[in-house]
Design an enzyme around this catalytic site. Structure first.
Site, PDB file in Angstrom:
ATOM      1  N   HIS A   1      -4.236   1.181   7.741  1.00  0.00           N
ATOM      2  CA  HIS A   1      -2.871   1.718   7.749  1.00  0.00           C
ATOM      3  C   HIS A   1      -2.769   2.918   6.796  1.00  0.00           C
ATOM      4  CE1 HIS A   1       1.688   0.975   7.819  1.00  0.00           C
ATOM      5  NE2 HIS A   1       1.536   1.849   6.855  1.00  0.00           N
ATOM      6  N   GLU A   2      -3.319   2.770   5.593  1.00  0.00           N
ATOM      7  CA  GLU A   2      -3.233   3.857   4.603  1.00  0.00           C
ATOM      8  C   GLU A   2      -4.107   5.046   4.996  1.00  0.00           C
ATOM      9  OE1 GLU A   2      -0.836   3.606   2.733  1.00  0.00           O
ATOM     10  OE2 GLU A   2      -0.567   1.463   2.978  1.00  0.00           O
TER      11      GLU A   2
ATOM     12  N   CYS B   1       6.150  -0.301   7.357  1.00  0.00           N
ATOM     13  CA  CYS B   1       5.775   0.906   6.622  1.00  0.00           C
ATOM     14  C   CYS B   1       6.927   1.319   5.719  1.00  0.00           C
ATOM     15  CB  CYS B   1       5.448   2.027   7.607  1.00  0.00           C
ATOM     16  SG  CYS B   1       4.919   3.552   6.806  1.00  0.00           S
ATOM     17  N   LEU B   2       6.612   1.643   4.467  1.00  0.00           N
ATOM     18  CA  LEU B   2       7.648   2.074   3.518  1.00  0.00           C
ATOM     19  C   LEU B   2       8.326   3.364   3.981  1.00  0.00           C
ATOM     20  CD1 LEU B   2       5.754   1.347   0.190  1.00  0.00           C
ATOM     21  CD2 LEU B   2       7.659   0.033   1.151  1.00  0.00           C
TER      22      LEU B   2
ATOM     23  N   GLN C   1       2.998   9.871   1.676  1.00  0.00           N
ATOM     24  CA  GLN C   1       4.291   9.171   1.672  1.00  0.00           C
ATOM     25  C   GLN C   1       5.162   9.569   0.477  1.00  0.00           C
ATOM     26  OE1 GLN C   1       2.331   5.098   2.378  1.00  0.00           O
ATOM     27  NE2 GLN C   1       4.324   4.907   3.383  1.00  0.00           N
TER      28      GLN C   1
ATOM     29  N   GLY D   1       0.834  -1.188   0.000  1.00  0.00           N
ATOM     30  CA  GLY D   1       0.000   0.000   0.000  1.00  0.00           C
ATOM     31  C   GLY D   1       0.869   1.238   0.000  1.00  0.00           C
TER      32      GLY D   1
ATOM     33  N   HIS E   1      -2.370   7.202   7.330  1.00  0.00           N
ATOM     34  CA  HIS E   1      -1.398   8.102   6.691  1.00  0.00           C
ATOM     35  C   HIS E   1      -2.057   9.406   6.246  1.00  0.00           C
ATOM     36  CE1 HIS E   1       2.417   6.033   6.596  1.00  0.00           C
ATOM     37  NE2 HIS E   1       1.940   4.951   6.013  1.00  0.00           N
TER      38      HIS E   1
HETATM   39 NI    NI Z   1       2.924   3.123   5.873  1.00  0.00          NI
END
Ligand code: NI
Length: 183
Positions: free
Chosen positions: A139-140, A97-98, A54, A49, A143
């Site tokens: 999660h997204e 998480c990226l 991000q 995702g 963000h």
């Molecule tokens: Ni993340």
């Protein structure tokens, strides 16, 4: 398509609530290009995702795809979402998480959510998501509100580096399902 830079924890974009995509931008070439770039960026980073903050774009847009599906459907795109929990006890599972590379932690999430918003063309979306999909969406959605998974952990004792996590903590079942990939 272009691969975008993913910002990391400490970048203010990750702590700034995102703005809704304006009605005049729905279905625009600019939004379509951002979405395509986000999908390419997510895939090349091997994430499941990615939310626009991000990539330092303060817009209410996220993309995701479910790992382990044999034939890969198009990545899912949600614009200007509202995400509401359905009934059910919280479920703990691993997340990464990226924007927080290299770490994993146990995060409680609702088992099922109702998602309302718009698709990439600006058409209305309204669906229920369960299990791992519901986790990725929560999660997204976080963000988009300046929240990262570390904020959702109830106990930092499970926080682990990826290598140690896969050696000591990862469940074999999760590994087979390709879960706990960063998002
Ligand atoms: Ni993340």
């Amino acid at each position: 398509m272009a691969r975008l830079d993913i910002v990391r924890l400490g970048h203010p974009a990750l702590r700034t609530p995102a703005e809704p995509v304006a009605e005049t931008d729905l279905g625009s070439a600019g939004l379509a290009a951002l979405i395509e770039d986000m999908i390419e960026t997510m895939r090349s980073a091997e994430g499941v995702g990615l939310a626009a903050p991000q990539v330092a774009r303060p817009l209410q847009v996220f993309v995701y795809e479910i790992p382990g599906e044999e034939t890969r459907p198009p990545a899912r795109v949600v614009v200007n979402p509202m995400v509401e929990p359905e009934a059910g006890e919280l479920v703990w599972d691993w997340e990464g998480c990226l924007s927080i590379p290299g770490l994993r932690g146990l995060v409680p999430r609702h088992p099922e959510v109702r998602v309302r918003g718009l698709d990439r063309h600006g058409e209305p979306l309204d669906f229920l998501a369960r299990g791992y999909e519901a986790r990725i969406i929560q999660h997204e959605f976080d963000h988009l509100n300046g929240i990262v998974y570390l904020d959702r952990m109830r106990d930092l004792q499970s926080l682990a580096f990826e290598q140690e996590w896969s050696r000591y903590l990862q469940d074999a079942q999760d590994a087979a399902a390709g879960r706990a990939q960063p998002a």
